[in-house]
Design a protein around this motif. Sequence first.
Motif, short mmCIF file in Angstrom:
data_model
loop_
_atom_site.label_atom_id
_atom_site.label_comp_id
_atom_site.label_asym_id
_atom_site.label_seq_id
_atom_site.Cartn_x
_atom_site.Cartn_y
_atom_site.Cartn_z
N THR A 1 -1.98 0.41 -11.01
CA THR A 1 -0.77 0.27 -10.67
C THR A 1 -2.05 0.37 -8.97
O THR A 1 -2.75 1.08 -9.35
N LYS A 2 -1.42 -0.14 -8.22
CA LYS A 2 -2.72 -0.08 -6.92
C LYS A 2 -1.67 1.23 -6.49
O LYS A 2 -2.08 1.80 -4.68
N TRP A 3 -0.57 1.92 -7.02
CA TRP A 3 0.40 3.10 -6.00
C TRP A 3 -0.08 3.94 -6.14
O TRP A 3 0.32 4.56 -7.20
N ASP B 1 4.92 -10.79 -9.48
CA ASP B 1 4.07 -9.96 -9.49
C ASP B 1 3.18 -10.32 -10.59
O ASP B 1 3.90 -10.60 -11.42
N ALA B 2 1.83 -10.08 -10.78
CA ALA B 2 1.12 -10.49 -11.33
C ALA B 2 0.36 -10.69 -12.56
O ALA B 2 0.32 -10.19 -13.49
N ASP B 3 1.52 -8.64 -12.84
CA ASP B 3 1.09 -7.64 -13.55
C ASP B 3 1.84 -8.01 -15.07
O ASP B 3 2.91 -7.24 -15.83
N GLU C 1 -6.38 -8.28 -9.80
CA GLU C 1 -5.70 -8.37 -10.88
C GLU C 1 -6.31 -9.70 -11.97
O GLU C 1 -5.72 -10.72 -12.38
N ASP D 1 -5.39 -11.12 -2.37
CA ASP D 1 -5.24 -9.66 -1.24
C ASP D 1 -6.58 -9.41 -0.91
O ASP D 1 -6.54 -8.12 -0.79
N PRO E 1 1.21 -12.06 -5.31
CA PRO E 1 0.35 -11.68 -4.60
C PRO E 1 -0.13 -10.94 -6.12
O PRO E 1 -0.09 -10.91 -6.56
N CYS E 2 -2.02 -10.55 -5.68
CA CYS E 2 -2.54 -10.31 -6.22
C CYS E 2 -3.50 -9.34 -5.12
O CYS E 2 -4.62 -10.19 -4.72
N TYR E 3 -4.38 -8.38 -5.85
CA TYR E 3 -5.16 -7.61 -6.04
C TYR E 3 -5.99 -6.82 -6.63
O TYR E 3 -5.65 -6.07 -7.66
N LYS F 1 0.78 -5.95 0.01
CA LYS F 1 1.53 -6.74 -0.61
C LYS F 1 2.47 -7.40 0.46
O LYS F 1 2.99 -8.87 0.04
N ASN G 1 -8.25 -6.57 2.11
CA ASN G 1 -6.99 -6.49 1.42
C ASN G 1 -5.80 -6.41 2.39
O ASN G 1 -5.98 -5.17 3.97
N ARG H 1 2.96 -3.05 -16.96
CA ARG H 1 2.32 -3.69 -16.23
C ARG H 1 1.53 -4.32 -18.01
O ARG H 1 1.07 -3.29 -18.40
N GLN I 1 5.13 -7.93 -14.46
CA GLN I 1 6.09 -5.98 -14.33
C GLN I 1 7.22 -6.73 -13.85
O GLN I 1 8.87 -6.49 -14.33
N1 UDP Z 1 -0.27 -5.84 -4.51
C1 UDP Z 1 -1.07 -6.58 -3.47
N2 UDP Z 1 -1.95 -6.20 -2.97
C2 UDP Z 1 -1.92 -4.68 -2.66
C3 UDP Z 1 -1.35 -4.54 -3.64
C4 UDP Z 1 -1.06 -4.67 -4.50
O1 UDP Z 1 -1.58 -8.06 -3.56
O2 UDP Z 1 -2.90 -4.00 -2.00
C5 UDP Z 1 0.05 -7.17 -5.82
C6 UDP Z 1 -0.62 -6.61 -7.03
O3 UDP Z 1 -1.39 -7.39 -7.94
C7 UDP Z 1 1.07 -6.86 -8.11
C8 UDP Z 1 2.02 -6.62 -7.45
O4 UDP Z 1 1.06 -6.46 -5.71
O5 UDP Z 1 0.62 -7.94 -8.37
C9 UDP Z 1 2.63 -5.06 -7.54
O6 UDP Z 1 1.37 -4.30 -7.07
P1 UDP Z 1 1.39 -3.03 -8.35
O7 UDP Z 1 1.60 -4.41 -9.98
O8 UDP Z 1 0.34 -2.45 -8.00
O9 UDP Z 1 2.52 -1.58 -7.50
P2 UDP Z 1 3.56 -1.34 -9.00
O10 UDP Z 1 3.79 -2.48 -9.93
O11 UDP Z 1 3.25 -0.71 -9.56
O12 UDP Z 1 4.88 -0.77 -7.89
#
Ligand code: UDP
Length: 312
Positions: free
Chosen positions: A210-212, A98-100, A13, A47, A9-11, A78, A75, A205, A102
């Motif tokens: 982060t999107k959170w 995840d794309a990052d 990224e 996304d 899933p990529c938002y 996720k 959007n 990451r 992590q």
């Molecule tokens: N992501 C997504 N849609 C969203 C938010 C996040 O597809 O609305 C993806 C984001 O690109 C990443 C993964 O979900 O690959 C995890 O997001 P993030 O790293 O922001 O979250 P964290 O690792 O901080 O919990």
Amino acid sequence: MSLLSVIVPCYNEEVAIPFFYDAMKTVKDRFATDHPEVDFEYIFVDDGSTDKTADVIKKLREDDKSVHFVSFSRNFGKEAALYAGFKKAAGDLVVCMDADLQDPPALLDEMYRAITEEGYDSAATRRVTRKGEPKIRSAFARMFYRIMNRISDVEFVDGARDYRIMTRKMVDAILELGENNRFTKGIYSWVGFKTKWIEFENVERVAGETKWSFFGLLRYSFEAILGFSTAPLSFVITLGFIVTAMAFLLIIFIIVKTLIYGDPTSGWPSMICIIVFFAGTQLLCTGIVGAYLGKTYLETKNRPIFITREEE
Ligand code: UDP
Ligand code: MG
């Protein structure tokens, strides 16, 4: 030959995806010697990104036809992206990452072996540290898992990631849960299957952010509670019983008191406090019931979980 689908899933990224793709190349090369029976495919789910994510993915596809993608019309979150990925994946085995970075790609070998050699249906990962995360966030997260495990029938593992490999059977089971209010970690537990847990240290990451937000996570936890527990509704009933019993005792007390001491008018301030208190509890309880009703309303509309703008 067996096919392993990697759902990403990529938002927004655009910077992280090339790092991810490179890291996966290393894993692929290792698999080519250790497990030559495995073919890889990528399902990138864009996304509704507002940056160049879609272009970056298309560029990858130009040179590597095992790269597939779904691009959303906006959007959808996720959870929706994962669902779209599961739908598109053709693999006998499916993994979400995840794309990052992590979700360390290096764990894939062990996860793969858990299924092919140890007889599990799924191998899931959990991070045992929350290094690099604000303290307050970790504290809330831990509290959330404690509460969730008490009030829900399905198991919620602290630190569990969405990073998980699973068999086709499990993917099909997940796809059968077509609900709109998707809390994927809960859905994973709900469908069951034999799962091996693999632990790892938190990784920060690789790029982007982060999107959170804190409140985003708080909302997410309410979604989880509404989706996987009806305990708040039982709480309302229990509270109703307690308050009614209290009122009953109070009535007896006042009758007895009046019979003995007569009825001088007093106690207005305390009366107001009581009225305000119960008005508050009633609103809270109506709100809890309303939250479930709202979810029911949204589910009955039966809207699609995501809308595709483009896919390949
Ligand atoms: N992501 C997504 N849609 C969203 C938010 C996040 O597809 O609305 C993806 C984001 O690109 C990443 C993964 O979900 O690959 C995890 O997001 P993030 O790293 O922001 O979250 P964290 O690792 O901080 O919990
Ligand atoms: Mg992340």
